[in-house]
Design a protein around this motif. Sequence first.
Motif, PDB file in Angstrom:
ATOM      1  N   GLY A 133      -0.056  96.304   6.050  1.00 32.23           N
ATOM      2  CA  GLY A 133       0.374  95.530   4.892  1.00 32.23           C
ATOM      3  C   GLY A 133       1.842  95.744   4.605  1.00 32.23           C
ATOM      4  N   SER A 134       2.404  94.817   3.866  1.00 35.23           N
ATOM      5  CA  SER A 134       3.740  94.917   3.242  1.00 35.23           C
ATOM      6  C   SER A 134       4.926  94.851   4.201  1.00 35.23           C
ATOM      7  CB  SER A 134       3.858  96.190   2.392  1.00 35.23           C
ATOM      8  OG  SER A 134       2.769  96.249   1.503  1.00 35.23           O
ATOM      9  N   ILE A 135       4.970  95.746   5.184  1.00 40.57           N
ATOM     10  CA  ILE A 135       6.091  95.697   6.127  1.00 40.57           C
ATOM     11  C   ILE A 135       5.632  96.281   7.459  1.00 40.57           C
ATOM     12  CG2 ILE A 135       7.031  97.951   5.396  1.00 40.57           C
ATOM     13  CD1 ILE A 135       9.858  96.681   5.904  1.00 40.57           C
ATOM     14  N   GLY A 192      -2.918  83.147   3.755  1.00 41.40           N
ATOM     15  CA  GLY A 192      -3.436  83.567   2.446  1.00 41.40           C
ATOM     16  C   GLY A 192      -2.396  83.400   1.359  1.00 41.40           C
ATOM     17  N   HIS A 193      -1.179  83.806   1.636  1.00 44.42           N
ATOM     18  CA  HIS A 193      -0.030  83.545   0.774  1.00 44.42           C
ATOM     19  C   HIS A 193       1.219  83.775   1.613  1.00 44.42           C
ATOM     20  CE1 HIS A 193      -0.281  87.843   0.574  1.00 44.42           C
ATOM     21  NE2 HIS A 193       0.742  87.989  -0.238  1.00 44.42           N
ATOM     22  N   THR A 194       2.369  83.390   1.058  1.00 41.42           N
ATOM     23  CA  THR A 194       3.545  83.319   1.925  1.00 41.42           C
ATOM     24  C   THR A 194       4.505  84.497   1.734  1.00 41.42           C
ATOM     25  OG1 THR A 194       4.596  81.840   0.328  1.00 41.42           O
ATOM     26  CG2 THR A 194       3.450  80.810   2.176  1.00 41.42           C
ATOM     27  N   TRP A 196       6.388  87.842   2.860  1.00 40.71           N
ATOM     28  CA  TRP A 196       6.933  88.090   4.190  1.00 40.71           C
ATOM     29  C   TRP A 196       5.927  88.607   5.209  1.00 40.71           C
ATOM     30  CZ3 TRP A 196      11.992  91.014   2.483  1.00 40.71           C
ATOM     31  CH2 TRP A 196      12.990  90.065   2.237  1.00 40.71           C
ATOM     32  N   ASP A 197       5.135  89.609   4.770  1.00 44.45           N
ATOM     33  CA  ASP A 197       4.250  90.265   5.746  1.00 44.45           C
ATOM     34  C   ASP A 197       3.159  89.329   6.261  1.00 44.45           C
ATOM     35  OD1 ASP A 197       3.426  90.524   3.026  1.00 44.45           O
ATOM     36  OD2 ASP A 197       1.927  92.023   3.575  1.00 44.45           O
ATOM     37  N   HIS A 198       3.084  88.089   5.701  1.00 49.99           N
ATOM     38  CA  HIS A 198       2.051  87.145   6.141  1.00 49.99           C
ATOM     39  C   HIS A 198       2.630  85.937   6.888  1.00 49.99           C
ATOM     40  CE1 HIS A 198      -1.185  89.187   3.819  1.00 49.99           C
ATOM     41  NE2 HIS A 198      -0.097  89.717   3.285  1.00 49.99           N
ATOM     42  N   ILE A 199       3.962  85.871   6.952  1.00 48.41           N
ATOM     43  CA  ILE A 199       4.582  84.715   7.645  1.00 48.41           C
ATOM     44  C   ILE A 199       5.663  85.101   8.648  1.00 48.41           C
ATOM     45  CG2 ILE A 199       4.093  83.083   5.758  1.00 48.41           C
ATOM     46  CD1 ILE A 199       7.106  83.286   5.021  1.00 48.41           C
ATOM     47  N   SER A 294      -7.368  89.179   1.447  1.00 49.38           N
ATOM     48  CA  SER A 294      -6.124  89.953   1.530  1.00 49.38           C
ATOM     49  C   SER A 294      -5.026  89.027   1.023  1.00 49.38           C
ATOM     50  CB  SER A 294      -5.849  90.333   2.986  1.00 49.38           C
ATOM     51  OG  SER A 294      -4.687  91.101   3.106  1.00 49.38           O
ATOM     52  N   ASP A 295      -4.210  89.371   0.081  1.00 47.49           N
ATOM     53  CA  ASP A 295      -4.060  90.585  -0.675  1.00 47.49           C
ATOM     54  C   ASP A 295      -4.715  90.387  -2.044  1.00 47.49           C
ATOM     55  OD1 ASP A 295      -2.379  90.452   1.525  1.00 47.49           O
ATOM     56  OD2 ASP A 295      -0.694  91.341   0.548  1.00 47.49           O
ATOM     57  N   HIS A 296      -5.319  91.444  -2.563  1.00 54.38           N
ATOM     58  CA  HIS A 296      -6.141  91.256  -3.753  1.00 54.38           C
ATOM     59  C   HIS A 296      -6.317  92.565  -4.511  1.00 54.38           C
ATOM     60  CE1 HIS A 296      -9.398  89.866  -6.279  1.00 54.38           C
ATOM     61  NE2 HIS A 296     -10.193  90.796  -5.794  1.00 54.38           N
ATOM     62  N   GLY A 343      -1.005  94.273  -6.999  1.00 55.14           N
ATOM     63  CA  GLY A 343      -1.781  93.224  -6.325  1.00 55.14           C
ATOM     64  C   GLY A 343      -2.580  93.692  -5.133  1.00 55.14           C
ATOM     65  N   HIS A 344      -2.928  94.987  -5.100  1.00 48.37           N
ATOM     66  CA  HIS A 344      -3.708  95.498  -3.971  1.00 48.37           C
ATOM     67  C   HIS A 344      -4.905  96.335  -4.432  1.00 48.37           C
ATOM     68  CE1 HIS A 344      -0.902  93.912  -1.120  1.00 48.37           C
ATOM     69  NE2 HIS A 344       0.093  94.432  -1.815  1.00 48.37           N
ATOM     70  N   SER A 345      -5.874  96.443  -3.537  1.00 44.80           N
ATOM     71  CA  SER A 345      -7.140  97.110  -3.867  1.00 44.80           C
ATOM     72  C   SER A 345      -7.100  98.589  -3.520  1.00 44.80           C
ATOM     73  CB  SER A 345      -8.287  96.497  -3.047  1.00 44.80           C
ATOM     74  OG  SER A 345      -8.491  95.167  -3.420  1.00 44.80           O
ATOM     75  N   PHE A 365      -8.487  96.559   5.768  1.00 50.76           N
ATOM     76  CA  PHE A 365      -7.374  95.821   6.363  1.00 50.76           C
ATOM     77  C   PHE A 365      -6.126  95.979   5.497  1.00 50.76           C
ATOM     78  CE2 PHE A 365      -5.235  91.679   7.128  1.00 50.76           C
ATOM     79  CZ  PHE A 365      -5.199  91.687   8.514  1.00 50.76           C
ATOM     80  N   HIS A 366      -4.937  95.594   6.038  1.00 49.82           N
ATOM     81  CA  HIS A 366      -3.691  95.607   5.273  1.00 49.82           C
ATOM     82  C   HIS A 366      -3.359  97.046   4.870  1.00 49.82           C
ATOM     83  CE1 HIS A 366      -0.773  94.114   2.173  1.00 49.82           C
ATOM     84  NE2 HIS A 366      -0.780  92.999   2.874  1.00 49.82           N
ATOM     85  N   HIS A 367      -3.289  97.927   5.887  1.00 49.55           N
ATOM     86  CA  HIS A 367      -3.078  99.347   5.630  1.00 49.55           C
ATOM     87  C   HIS A 367      -1.692  99.595   5.030  1.00 49.55           C
ATOM     88  CE1 HIS A 367      -6.571  99.323   8.066  1.00 49.55           C
ATOM     89  NE2 HIS A 367      -5.956  99.223   9.232  1.00 49.55           N
TER      90      HIS A 367
HETATM   91 ZN   LIG Z   1       0.467  91.457   2.226  1.00 47.61          ZN
END
Ligand SMILES: [Zn+2]
Length: 403
Positions: A133-135, A192-194, A196-199, A294-296, A343-345, A365-367
Amino acid sequence: MAKILVIDDDPVVVALLTTWLTKEGHLVSTASDGEAGLQRAMVEKPDVVIADMMMPKLHGLQVVEKIRGNPDLASTKIVASSLKNYPSDVRAALDTGADAFLNKPLQPEEVLKTLSALLKGHNIRVKFWGTRGSIATPGMRTARYGGNTSCTEVRCGDAILILDAGTGLRELGSALLEEFRQRPIAAHIFIGHTHWDHIQGFPFFVPAYVPGNNFTIYSSRGAGKPLERVFRGQMDGDYFPVRMSDMMAHMKFVELQEPVTIGEITVRHEYLNHPGMAVGFRIEAFGKSVVYVSDHECFSRLYGAEAGEREDARIREFCRDADLLIHEAQYTDEEYPKKKGWGHSTFSDAVNTAVQARARRLAIFHHDPAHDDGFMDSVIEQCRKDAGQVDCFAAKEGESLEI
Ligand SMILES: [Zn+2]
Ligand SMILES: [Zn+2]
């Protein structure tokens, strides 16, 4: 009726499979070692190869590898079978290119069910290309669970669905080019959303530069710019040397409102709790389901039980009875207070959701970039205990599973 090649050094298995498959009307041929089997496969071009993993001359993985490396056998399905079914062995067979894995001793119902799904193109396989996740977090500390950001491939029969376009997408692009060679590639990319880490993998997705390929990119309309402009924006000259207009594949952007239908596949989306607009996806096909959240951030954890429960129930319903739930989790309960509202679980939120929704398997997921492999090992051990009946594991980059 299908042409089926059985490669196995155990004459009892060969005899049983021949009986079961012939009774179903299939045309069966056999070989008793890897080398002979491979030669037969090249001559007969069977629809399905059922290969034992431990055979003389060439072992099963070598047979799978050689079949997958032969463009003439591109449409041949491969079923690996073995008594030795350690999770790492099953993964190795799938990663090498087998479409399914059968545990020995073989059961006729199981064999026929697997074959029928494969022949109808009704098998679902999931492969994680980016789990961070994130980066992006490359390096020795994260080598086992992976350093690339969110990207998951879901193959439903021949259809290619891609969940998020984080940096893992680059490797997936290379693998697709290798697999398809000169044939055109078509895929459905769900974002899921835009953030950086997802696009960020998208500008490095080489198949998008190849004319004749075809990609549809789906996401919710964000609060700001239209989806296509967000993608175009990250390839603006201030950030990147190549423009999106240099991508020669046919590209279509879809802002989601209704569920998406792709042949026999339905993809529904649901709004998540994350800064900006973020959605999760539920893929249903051939009576099976894969849910991606993800992300939630758990609503009741952030807004209190009274306010959040209704929304959490909506997410649980979305995850209900999933064969595989891919759910993000970034924090332990101890870490959470400092990260509240990001915004994370937590791991426990992900496990609770899976248990309450009665998911069959849960992929964490999204460690978090700060969590190295050793930390993940210990956290996942606890998650597995808490998950009870749910088969819980942490998604690892490069890992495949069959649904
Ligand atoms: Zn993310
Ligand atoms: Zn985000």
